[in-house]
Design an enzyme around this catalytic site. Structure first.
Site, PDB file in Angstrom:
ATOM      1  N   TYR A 218     -40.115  14.279  68.248  1.00  0.00           N
ATOM      2  CA  TYR A 218     -40.110  13.721  69.594  1.00  0.00           C
ATOM      3  C   TYR A 218     -41.520  13.753  70.179  1.00  0.00           C
ATOM      4  O   TYR A 218     -42.112  14.811  70.364  1.00  0.00           O
ATOM      5  CB  TYR A 218     -39.158  14.498  70.507  1.00  0.00           C
ATOM      6  CG  TYR A 218     -37.689  14.230  70.273  1.00  0.00           C
ATOM      7  CD1 TYR A 218     -37.260  13.305  69.333  1.00  0.00           C
ATOM      8  CD2 TYR A 218     -36.715  14.918  70.991  1.00  0.00           C
ATOM      9  CE1 TYR A 218     -35.913  13.072  69.121  1.00  0.00           C
ATOM     10  CE2 TYR A 218     -35.372  14.694  70.796  1.00  0.00           C
ATOM     11  CZ  TYR A 218     -34.968  13.774  69.858  1.00  0.00           C
ATOM     12  OH  TYR A 218     -33.637  13.547  69.646  1.00  0.00           O
ATOM     13  N   GLY A 219     -42.037  12.583  70.476  1.00  0.00           N
ATOM     14  CA  GLY A 219     -43.410  12.425  70.937  1.00  0.00           C
ATOM     15  C   GLY A 219     -44.090  11.404  70.037  1.00  0.00           C
ATOM     16  O   GLY A 219     -43.841  11.357  68.839  1.00  0.00           O
TER      17      GLY A 219
END
Length: 232
Positions: free
Chosen positions: A53-54
């Protein structure tokens, strides 16, 4: 959820650090922290994230932010200590051995600056395109559990058939499958729900807020049908 006590509703952090899909900016962190604090103060203790995530230079940002918010929570210590983080480890094609999966788990611990993860989860199955990798990653889940890096293990984006296989595989190794995170869908969800009930397996559902419209839980929804709400 297995041996763990969690709130009925969890809090997903997919958007944290994701500029491509969600338009995240680091200037948003103050508002995100207020939202996190509000959730914890109102009884939510399950927070879901992932090492993927990112986006771009912000890869892993969701874990970093979540770990910081937990550390900086100014409420009661017992409330902070009761926060349970469930993170997912991506089945990247270069993660081919149990040891590499354990290394991924340690990297997540470093990003969040915590000593133990609540639930360590395999983010998706590779059975359809890399079955040998799948077995290695299952062994990685066992290893991170046996090393005490995670309190429990789970999976994400698994269909009912593969869910039974990993449940039985882990059970033979003396490890319980604590949870299965699935997209709440009338097409994919209900078969897994039956497995969950039969195996005492915690079933996590994501995108629930959007699906309330599909299921007719919002009264003016043009897609509402009795079959959807009855099945739910």
């Amino acid at each position: 959820m297995g041996p763990l006590t969690v709130s009925p509703m969890g809090f997903g952090t997919w958007a944290w650090g994701n500029q491509l899909l969600w338009g995240y900016q680091e200037s948003m962190d103050t508002d995100l922290q207020r939202t996190f604090n509000l959730a914890v103060e109102n009884g939510i203790n399950l927070f879901d994230t992932a090492d993927s995530y990112g986006t771009g230079r912000l890869n892993g940002q969701s874990e970093k932010i979540l770990g910081r918010f937990v550390r900086e929570f100014e409420g009661q210590k017992r409330v902070r200590d009761n926060i349970l983080i469930a993170t997912k480890f991506a089945a990247y094609p270069w993660r081919l051995t149990p040891g590499q999966f354990v290394t991924a788990c340690k990297s997540s611990l470093d990003r969040m600056q915590i000593e133990q993860i609540g639930i360590g989860q395999l983010h998706w199955s590779t059975a359809n395109y890399a079955p040998l990798q799948e077995l290695a990653l299952w062994d990685g889940l066992v290893a991170m559990y046996e090393k005490g890096l995670v309190r429990a293990v789970g999976v994400s984006n698994y269909g009912p058939k593969q869910l039974v296989k990993i449940h039985d595989y882990l059970k033979a190794r003396g490890v319980s499958l604590c949870s299965a995170q699935v997209l709440l869908s009338r097409l994919d969800f209900f078969g897994a729900k039956g497995i969950s009930q039969g195996e005492n397996l915690g079933l996590q559902m994501y995108r629930e807020a959007a699906e309330t419209v599909m299921c007719g839980l919002l009264p003016d929804s043009p897609t509402a049908t009795s079959s959807r709400t009855d099945s739910y």
